[in-house]
Design a protein around this motif. Structure first.
Motif, PDB file in Angstrom:
ATOM      1  N   ARG A   1       5.458   6.691   0.523  1.00 17.52           N
ATOM      2  CA  ARG A   1       5.631   6.096   1.679  1.00 17.52           C
ATOM      3  C   ARG A   1       4.668   4.612   1.546  1.00 17.52           C
ATOM      4  NH1 ARG A   1       5.770   9.198   6.190  1.00 17.52           N
ATOM      5  NH2 ARG A   1       5.814   7.072   7.309  1.00 17.52           N
ATOM      6  N   THR A   2       5.424   3.642   1.983  1.00 17.67           N
ATOM      7  CA  THR A   2       4.841   2.229   1.648  1.00 17.67           C
ATOM      8  C   THR A   2       4.729   1.320   2.973  1.00 17.67           C
ATOM      9  OG1 THR A   2       6.075   2.382  -0.513  1.00 17.67           O
ATOM     10  CG2 THR A   2       5.500   0.075   0.539  1.00 17.67           C
ATOM     11  N   TRP A   3       3.935   0.452   2.910  1.00 16.63           N
ATOM     12  CA  TRP A   3       3.485  -0.619   3.916  1.00 16.63           C
ATOM     13  C   TRP A   3       3.131  -1.961   3.331  1.00 16.63           C
ATOM     14  CZ3 TRP A   3       2.018   4.642   4.207  1.00 16.63           C
ATOM     15  CH2 TRP A   3       2.270   5.237   5.175  1.00 16.63           C
TER      16      TRP A   3
ATOM     17  N   ASP B   1       2.613   3.542 -11.641  1.00 22.36           N
ATOM     18  CA  ASP B   1       2.139   2.963 -12.907  1.00 22.36           C
ATOM     19  C   ASP B   1       2.934   1.690 -13.350  1.00 22.36           C
ATOM     20  OD1 ASP B   1       0.528   5.475 -13.300  1.00 22.36           O
ATOM     21  OD2 ASP B   1       2.297   6.566 -13.677  1.00 22.36           O
ATOM     22  N   TYR B   2       3.670   0.998 -12.297  1.00 21.33           N
ATOM     23  CA  TYR B   2       4.409   0.036 -12.787  1.00 21.33           C
ATOM     24  C   TYR B   2       3.680  -1.196 -12.618  1.00 21.33           C
ATOM     25  CZ  TYR B   2       8.158  -3.164 -13.428  1.00 21.33           C
ATOM     26  OH  TYR B   2       8.963  -4.209 -13.790  1.00 21.33           O
ATOM     27  N   GLU B   3       3.798  -2.145 -13.395  1.00 26.41           N
ATOM     28  CA  GLU B   3       3.580  -3.572 -12.965  1.00 26.41           C
ATOM     29  C   GLU B   3       4.587  -4.299 -13.736  1.00 26.41           C
ATOM     30  OE1 GLU B   3      -0.826  -4.699 -12.853  1.00 26.41           O
ATOM     31  OE2 GLU B   3      -0.909  -3.154 -14.705  1.00 26.41           O
ATOM     32  N   GLY B   4       5.007  -5.462 -13.022  1.00 21.79           N
ATOM     33  CA  GLY B   4       5.979  -6.214 -13.733  1.00 21.79           C
ATOM     34  C   GLY B   4       6.937  -6.930 -12.770  1.00 21.79           C
ATOM     35  N   PRO B   5       8.104  -7.270 -13.256  1.00 19.17           N
ATOM     36  CA  PRO B   5       9.241  -8.038 -12.359  1.00 19.17           C
ATOM     37  C   PRO B   5      10.057  -6.650 -11.594  1.00 19.17           C
ATOM     38  CG  PRO B   5       9.952  -7.993 -14.702  1.00 19.17           C
ATOM     39  CD  PRO B   5       8.469  -7.342 -14.665  1.00 19.17           C
TER      40      PRO B   5
ATOM     41  N   ARG C   1      10.081   4.812  -5.178  1.00 21.37           N
ATOM     42  CA  ARG C   1       9.966   5.867  -6.198  1.00 21.37           C
ATOM     43  C   ARG C   1       8.545   5.992  -6.749  1.00 21.37           C
ATOM     44  NH1 ARG C   1      13.977   2.155  -8.764  1.00 21.37           N
ATOM     45  NH2 ARG C   1      12.271   1.790 -10.002  1.00 21.37           N
ATOM     46  N   LEU C   2       8.114   7.287  -7.258  1.00 23.97           N
ATOM     47  CA  LEU C   2       6.913   7.315  -7.665  1.00 23.97           C
ATOM     48  C   LEU C   2       6.553   6.752  -9.262  1.00 23.97           C
ATOM     49  CD1 LEU C   2       6.745  11.491  -7.371  1.00 23.97           C
ATOM     50  CD2 LEU C   2       5.596   9.474  -6.012  1.00 23.97           C
TER      51      LEU C   2
ATOM     52  N   PHE D   1       0.720  -1.100  -0.005  1.00 27.61           N
ATOM     53  CA  PHE D   1       0.193  -0.107  -0.116  1.00 27.61           C
ATOM     54  C   PHE D   1       0.825   1.127  -0.076  1.00 27.61           C
ATOM     55  CE2 PHE D   1      -2.396   3.265   2.248  1.00 27.61           C
ATOM     56  CZ  PHE D   1      -3.609   3.194   1.106  1.00 27.61           C
ATOM     57  N   MET D   2       0.706   1.985  -1.023  1.00 31.13           N
ATOM     58  CA  MET D   2       1.752   3.202  -1.263  1.00 31.13           C
ATOM     59  C   MET D   2       0.862   4.581  -1.318  1.00 31.13           C
ATOM     60  SD  MET D   2       4.259   1.323  -4.100  1.00 31.13           S
ATOM     61  CE  MET D   2       5.345   0.132  -3.596  1.00 31.13           C
ATOM     62  N   LEU D   3       1.518   5.391  -0.462  1.00 24.78           N
ATOM     63  CA  LEU D   3       0.673   6.841  -0.575  1.00 24.78           C
ATOM     64  C   LEU D   3       1.943   7.955  -0.852  1.00 24.78           C
ATOM     65  CD1 LEU D   3      -1.095   6.885   2.865  1.00 24.78           C
ATOM     66  CD2 LEU D   3      -2.120   6.449   0.684  1.00 24.78           C
ATOM     67  N   GLU D   4       1.319   8.555  -1.987  1.00 25.22           N
ATOM     68  CA  GLU D   4       2.674   9.661  -2.551  1.00 25.22           C
ATOM     69  C   GLU D   4       2.683  10.635  -1.445  1.00 25.22           C
ATOM     70  OE1 GLU D   4       2.750  12.829  -6.239  1.00 25.22           O
ATOM     71  OE2 GLU D   4       0.506  11.858  -5.642  1.00 25.22           O
ATOM     72  N   SER D   5       4.076  11.134  -1.193  1.00 26.75           N
ATOM     73  CA  SER D   5       4.066  12.106  -0.056  1.00 26.75           C
ATOM     74  C   SER D   5       5.436  12.812  -0.421  1.00 26.75           C
ATOM     75  CB  SER D   5       4.216  11.383   1.016  1.00 26.75           C
ATOM     76  OG  SER D   5       4.615  12.393   2.277  1.00 26.75           O
TER      77      SER D   5
END
Length: 129
Positions: A33-35, A61-65, A56-57, A24-28
């Motif tokens: 910020r990641t949990w 939008d990223y999906e993949g390895p 990183r921001l 779970f990531m919140l832009e800050s």
């Protein structure tokens, strides 16, 4: 961080690596910020969470390895959020995604110490008043 009157972005990623968990990531302030949450998010359920290093921001939008053989991620949900409260011990935000719409509450778990997997927090989605 002061509560934000402006909508920022969030993302929920399914991370497959040594099993599965959800990031779970919140832009800050120019980062995410990641949990890490070990169970699927369900309304009203209190879940264990581990605070991880900021990401990183690009992960919005990223999906993949993931580099370094750390598995792969797939986006489960994304959208915007408004921070209602943000302190070193607690984050409360209203999120609006395609699947998750409501309030999120994250708070440090004072009963558990930090370990190599990150700082121990609790996570709850739904009506948190």
């Amino acid at each position: 961080m002061e509560p934000s009157p402006t909508a920022l972005r969030f993302v929920l990623l399914e991370h497959r690596w040594n099993g599965v968990h959800w990031d779970f990531m919140l832009e800050s302030e120019g980062r995410l910020r990641t949990w890490a949450i070990d169970e699927p998010i369900a309304a009203g359920k209190i879940l264990d969470a581990r605070e991880l290093a900021d990401h990183r921001l690009a992960y919005l939008d990223y999906e993949g390895p993931i580099s370094g053989g750390r598995g792969s991620v797939a986006r489960v949900d994304h959208g915007t959020y408004v921070a209602c409260e943000w302190t070193a011990e607690k984050v409360r935000a209203r999120i609006a995604g395609s699947q998750l719409v409501g309030e999120v509450l994250l708070w440090k778990n004072p009963l558990e110490s930090s370990g190599p997997g990150g700082t121990s927090w609790k996570f709850r989605f739904g009506n948190v008043d």
